[in-house]
Write a protein that holds these residues in place. Sequence first.
Motif, PDB file in Angstrom:
ATOM      1  N   ILE A   4       0.816  -1.210   0.000  1.00  0.00           N
ATOM      2  CA  ILE A   4       0.000   0.000   0.000  1.00  0.00           C
ATOM      3  C   ILE A   4       0.854   1.268   0.000  1.00  0.00           C
ATOM      4  O   ILE A   4       0.670   2.154  -0.825  1.00  0.00           O
ATOM      5  CB  ILE A   4      -0.969   0.011   1.202  1.00  0.00           C
ATOM      6  N   GLY A   5       1.788   1.370   0.903  1.00  0.00           N
ATOM      7  CA  GLY A   5       2.558   2.606   1.077  1.00  0.00           C
ATOM      8  C   GLY A   5       3.451   2.951  -0.097  1.00  0.00           C
ATOM      9  O   GLY A   5       3.392   4.057  -0.637  1.00  0.00           O
ATOM     10  N   PRO A   7       3.480   1.680  -3.275  1.00  0.00           N
ATOM     11  CA  PRO A   7       2.797   1.945  -4.548  1.00  0.00           C
ATOM     12  C   PRO A   7       2.143   3.326  -4.598  1.00  0.00           C
ATOM     13  O   PRO A   7       2.212   4.006  -5.617  1.00  0.00           O
ATOM     14  CB  PRO A   7       1.745   0.842  -4.632  1.00  0.00           C
ATOM     15  N   VAL A   8       1.526   3.737  -3.493  1.00  0.00           N
ATOM     16  CA  VAL A   8       0.912   5.071  -3.464  1.00  0.00           C
ATOM     17  C   VAL A   8       1.984   6.142  -3.602  1.00  0.00           C
ATOM     18  O   VAL A   8       1.811   7.131  -4.332  1.00  0.00           O
ATOM     19  CB  VAL A   8       0.086   5.257  -2.167  1.00  0.00           C
ATOM     20  N   LEU A   9       3.111   5.944  -2.936  1.00  0.00           N
ATOM     21  CA  LEU A   9       4.215   6.901  -3.038  1.00  0.00           C
ATOM     22  C   LEU A   9       4.751   6.983  -4.459  1.00  0.00           C
ATOM     23  O   LEU A   9       5.011   8.073  -4.970  1.00  0.00           O
ATOM     24  CB  LEU A   9       5.326   6.519  -2.064  1.00  0.00           C
ATOM     25  N   SER A  10       4.893   5.851  -5.129  1.00  0.00           N
ATOM     26  CA  SER A  10       5.397   5.884  -6.500  1.00  0.00           C
ATOM     27  C   SER A  10       4.380   6.510  -7.457  1.00  0.00           C
ATOM     28  O   SER A  10       4.767   7.199  -8.404  1.00  0.00           O
ATOM     29  CB  SER A  10       5.805   4.491  -6.967  1.00  0.00           C
ATOM     30  N   LEU A  11       3.089   6.303  -7.216  1.00  0.00           N
ATOM     31  CA  LEU A  11       2.068   6.976  -8.033  1.00  0.00           C
ATOM     32  C   LEU A  11       2.145   8.486  -7.853  1.00  0.00           C
ATOM     33  O   LEU A  11       2.069   9.245  -8.826  1.00  0.00           O
ATOM     34  CB  LEU A  11       0.679   6.476  -7.661  1.00  0.00           C
ATOM     35  N   LEU A  12       2.287   8.927  -6.615  1.00  0.00           N
ATOM     36  CA  LEU A  12       2.384  10.361  -6.346  1.00  0.00           C
ATOM     37  C   LEU A  12       3.648  10.964  -6.946  1.00  0.00           C
ATOM     38  O   LEU A  12       3.619  12.076  -7.479  1.00  0.00           O
ATOM     39  CB  LEU A  12       2.333  10.623  -4.846  1.00  0.00           C
ATOM     40  N   TYR A  54       7.083  -0.762  -9.004  1.00  0.00           N
ATOM     41  CA  TYR A  54       6.961   0.644  -8.613  1.00  0.00           C
ATOM     42  C   TYR A  54       7.381   1.579  -9.737  1.00  0.00           C
ATOM     43  O   TYR A  54       6.773   2.632  -9.939  1.00  0.00           O
ATOM     44  CB  TYR A  54       7.790   0.939  -7.370  1.00  0.00           C
ATOM     45  N   LEU A  57       4.513   1.696 -12.132  1.00  0.00           N
ATOM     46  CA  LEU A  57       3.429   2.523 -11.603  1.00  0.00           C
ATOM     47  C   LEU A  57       3.729   4.011 -11.781  1.00  0.00           C
ATOM     48  O   LEU A  57       2.836   4.787 -12.139  1.00  0.00           O
ATOM     49  CB  LEU A  57       3.192   2.210 -10.130  1.00  0.00           C
ATOM     50  N   SER A  61       1.412   6.415 -14.107  1.00  0.00           N
ATOM     51  CA  SER A  61       0.729   7.591 -13.555  1.00  0.00           C
ATOM     52  C   SER A  61       1.163   8.862 -14.274  1.00  0.00           C
ATOM     53  O   SER A  61       0.334   9.732 -14.544  1.00  0.00           O
ATOM     54  CB  SER A  61       0.971   7.702 -12.055  1.00  0.00           C
TER      55      SER A  61
END
Length: 74
Positions: A4-5, A7-12, A54, A57, A61
């Motif tokens: 969770i952490g 992947p969200v960081l790499s999207l951002l 990552y 991703l 994005s």
Amino acid sequence: MVLIGFPVLSLLIGIVGYFLFKNIFVPPLIVFLGSLFATYTVFNDSFLIWVFVYTSLAFLSGSVVKIFKERKGS
């Protein structure tokens, strides 16, 4: 963290990096180098598969943001 952490960081990073650099290749490079460094310093070699996930991703994005921005006409 891995599911969770990070992947969200790499999207951002992919989204924000596109706006900062106006390039879809720089943010994935940053994610790749950062996670590759973390693989060999913090994690073990089995984390290497996540490096590519990552990076993908971040690239996806950034690409999506670029497509939306071009369609909007900005």
